[in-house]
Design a protein around this motif. Structure first.
Motif, PDB file in Angstrom:
ATOM      1  N   SER A 226     103.127  87.187  40.142  1.00  0.00           N
ATOM      2  CA  SER A 226     102.596  88.687  40.305  1.00  0.00           C
ATOM      3  C   SER A 226     102.342  88.832  42.045  1.00  0.00           C
ATOM      4  O   SER A 226     102.422  89.907  42.630  1.00  0.00           O
ATOM      5  CB  SER A 226     101.224  88.936  39.551  1.00  0.00           C
TER       6      SER A 226
ATOM      7  N   ALA B 241     105.253  89.747  43.454  1.00  0.00           N
ATOM      8  CA  ALA B 241     105.744  91.082  43.428  1.00  0.00           C
ATOM      9  C   ALA B 241     104.849  92.073  44.441  1.00  0.00           C
ATOM     10  O   ALA B 241     105.025  93.285  44.311  1.00  0.00           O
ATOM     11  CB  ALA B 241     105.388  91.536  41.958  1.00  0.00           C
ATOM     12  N   LEU B 242     103.613  91.504  44.707  1.00  0.00           N
ATOM     13  CA  LEU B 242     102.840  92.293  45.841  1.00  0.00           C
ATOM     14  C   LEU B 242     103.360  92.362  47.163  1.00  0.00           C
ATOM     15  O   LEU B 242     102.899  92.828  48.014  1.00  0.00           O
ATOM     16  CB  LEU B 242     101.423  91.914  45.668  1.00  0.00           C
TER      17      LEU B 242
ATOM     18  N   ASP C  85     109.842  92.147  47.419  1.00  0.00           N
ATOM     19  CA  ASP C  85     110.381  93.286  46.737  1.00  0.00           C
ATOM     20  C   ASP C  85     111.951  93.735  47.376  1.00  0.00           C
ATOM     21  O   ASP C  85     112.597  94.239  46.379  1.00  0.00           O
ATOM     22  CB  ASP C  85     109.350  94.515  46.760  1.00  0.00           C
TER      23      ASP C  85
ATOM     24  N   LEU D 113     111.248  92.356  40.600  1.00  0.00           N
ATOM     25  CA  LEU D 113     109.887  91.636  40.361  1.00  0.00           C
ATOM     26  C   LEU D 113     108.802  92.734  39.948  1.00  0.00           C
ATOM     27  O   LEU D 113     108.190  92.607  39.171  1.00  0.00           O
ATOM     28  CB  LEU D 113     109.364  91.055  41.405  1.00  0.00           C
ATOM     29  N   VAL D 114     108.864  93.972  40.689  1.00  0.00           N
ATOM     30  CA  VAL D 114     107.890  95.039  40.431  1.00  0.00           C
ATOM     31  C   VAL D 114     108.106  95.472  39.002  1.00  0.00           C
ATOM     32  O   VAL D 114     107.155  95.786  38.348  1.00  0.00           O
ATOM     33  CB  VAL D 114     108.002  96.004  41.497  1.00  0.00           C
TER      34      VAL D 114
ATOM     35  N   PHE E 222     106.349  93.889  35.883  1.00  0.00           N
ATOM     36  CA  PHE E 222     105.113  94.332  35.584  1.00  0.00           C
ATOM     37  C   PHE E 222     104.664  95.773  35.499  1.00  0.00           C
ATOM     38  O   PHE E 222     103.814  96.197  34.996  1.00  0.00           O
ATOM     39  CB  PHE E 222     104.067  93.959  36.816  1.00  0.00           C
TER      40      PHE E 222
ATOM     41  N   ARG F  23     103.974  98.275  41.089  1.00  0.00           N
ATOM     42  CA  ARG F  23     103.356  97.519  41.996  1.00  0.00           C
ATOM     43  C   ARG F  23     101.728  97.225  41.775  1.00  0.00           C
ATOM     44  O   ARG F  23     101.285  96.411  41.813  1.00  0.00           O
ATOM     45  CB  ARG F  23     103.383  98.021  43.505  1.00  0.00           C
TER      46      ARG F  23
ATOM     47  N   SER G 116     100.409  97.762  38.716  1.00  0.00           N
ATOM     48  CA  SER G 116     100.213  96.912  37.675  1.00  0.00           C
ATOM     49  C   SER G 116     100.254  95.388  37.748  1.00  0.00           C
ATOM     50  O   SER G 116      99.385  94.600  37.368  1.00  0.00           O
ATOM     51  CB  SER G 116     101.079  97.076  36.316  1.00  0.00           C
ATOM     52  N   ALA G 117     101.188  95.004  39.030  1.00  0.00           N
ATOM     53  CA  ALA G 117     101.279  93.730  39.180  1.00  0.00           C
ATOM     54  C   ALA G 117     100.128  93.381  39.900  1.00  0.00           C
ATOM     55  O   ALA G 117      99.377  92.161  39.791  1.00  0.00           O
ATOM     56  CB  ALA G 117     102.410  93.530  40.430  1.00  0.00           C
ATOM     57  N   ARG G 118      99.343  94.333  40.826  1.00  0.00           N
ATOM     58  CA  ARG G 118      98.054  93.896  41.434  1.00  0.00           C
ATOM     59  C   ARG G 118      97.074  93.627  40.263  1.00  0.00           C
ATOM     60  O   ARG G 118      96.056  92.668  40.418  1.00  0.00           O
ATOM     61  CB  ARG G 118      97.582  95.169  42.265  1.00  0.00           C
TER      62      ARG G 118
ATOM     63  N   HIS H  80      97.604  90.288  38.577  1.00  0.00           N
ATOM     64  CA  HIS H  80      97.098  89.300  39.597  1.00  0.00           C
ATOM     65  C   HIS H  80      95.789  89.009  39.542  1.00  0.00           C
ATOM     66  O   HIS H  80      95.177  87.896  39.555  1.00  0.00           O
ATOM     67  CB  HIS H  80      97.547  89.717  40.995  1.00  0.00           C
TER      68      HIS H  80
END
Length: 250
Positions: free
Chosen positions: A181, A184-185, A190, A196-197, A200, A203, A205-207, A210
């Motif tokens: 994650s 992905a940030l 990216d 990667l983004v 999740f 972006r 959602s990845a945050r 995380h």
């Protein structure tokens, strides 16, 4: 009374039995000990610097986008300086600390997994067996924890089911989730791996993932340190420095 009216002599008291000498076993291998301390420093620095980064915008969203006027699923007050790295607001310095130790964490975890597969640490110590998941076994282990008994006298070096489950969850779920994650940030990652983004769902959602993984890792650290104190901090810390662990007397 002795025969003939004499007074019987008192029998000499038996000498006290000598106290048994402490029993030590090797509980942690050298690479596990090295990885443990490197990982401990890395995670603590990453949590502290991550909280500073979070302070730049202490709101979490789901999806691809999120800004001040978007509805957040979680909004927190900014964390105080004694919890963050650096203690005074500096997003640039916090990112430098965070990214450097993220690399240490990622490559350290990879090396630990490779070595643990080679020396069979995972299979020998962390493999969860079918009998350990039976309700009766779980209940007995839970009662033992409640009584502050954290090892099996018949096999003191073995991990109990709760240790296995928590360690496996951190090693195979939380730490990899933090790493993926976090990648992905990164705008640079990216650009190289845009999927990667998508893993999740965005972006933001990845945050959020995380942050959740960080919160669960922090909870694990708190519980872990609490149990170390309850089990005897001198013995537990010594075993993670020298590898030698003194088997508690029953």
């Amino acid at each position: 009374m002795a025969s003939g009216g004499g007074i019987a002599e008192a029998e000499p008291e038996a000498a006290p039995e000598p106290a048994p000498s402490p029993r030590f076993i090797v509980r942690h291998r050298p690479f596990t000990r090295i990885w443990h301390w490197i990982n401990a420093v890395s995670v603590i620095v990453m949590i502290a610097s991550g909280l500073m980064i979070f302070n730049a915008h202490p709101r979490l969203y789901w999806g691809h986008f999120g800004a001040n006027y978007d509805p957040a699923w979680l909004e927190l007050p900014r964390f105080p300086g004694w919890l963050t790295l650096p203690s005074q607001y500096s997003l640039a310095i916090a990112r430098h600390w965070h990214l450097f130790f993220a690399l240490v964490l990622a490559f350290g975890l990879l090396a630990y997994m490779i070595v643990s597969l080679i020396n069979r640490h995972f299979q020998r110590d962390l493999r969860i067996r079918k009998d350990e998941l039976k309700p009766r076994h779980l209940w007995e282990d839970l009662k033992a924890h409640w009584d502050l008994r954290f090892h099996d006298p018949a096999n003191p070096g073995a991990y109990n089911i709760f240790q296995k489950a928590s360690y496996a969850g951190v090693i195979f779920v939380l730490l990899p989730l933090l790493i993926v994650s976090g990648l992905a940030l990164s705008p640079g990652m990216d650009a190289i791996w845009p999927w990667l983004v998508d893993i999740f769902g965005g972006r933001q959602s990845a945050r959020s993932v995380h942050f959740i993984a960080m919160a669960l890792t922090t909870a694990f650290i708190i519980v872990h340190l609490t149990l170390v104190i309850l089990a005897g901090p001198v013995n537990e810390i010594r075993s993670m420095i020298t590898g030698k662990w003194q088997v508690p007397e029953e």
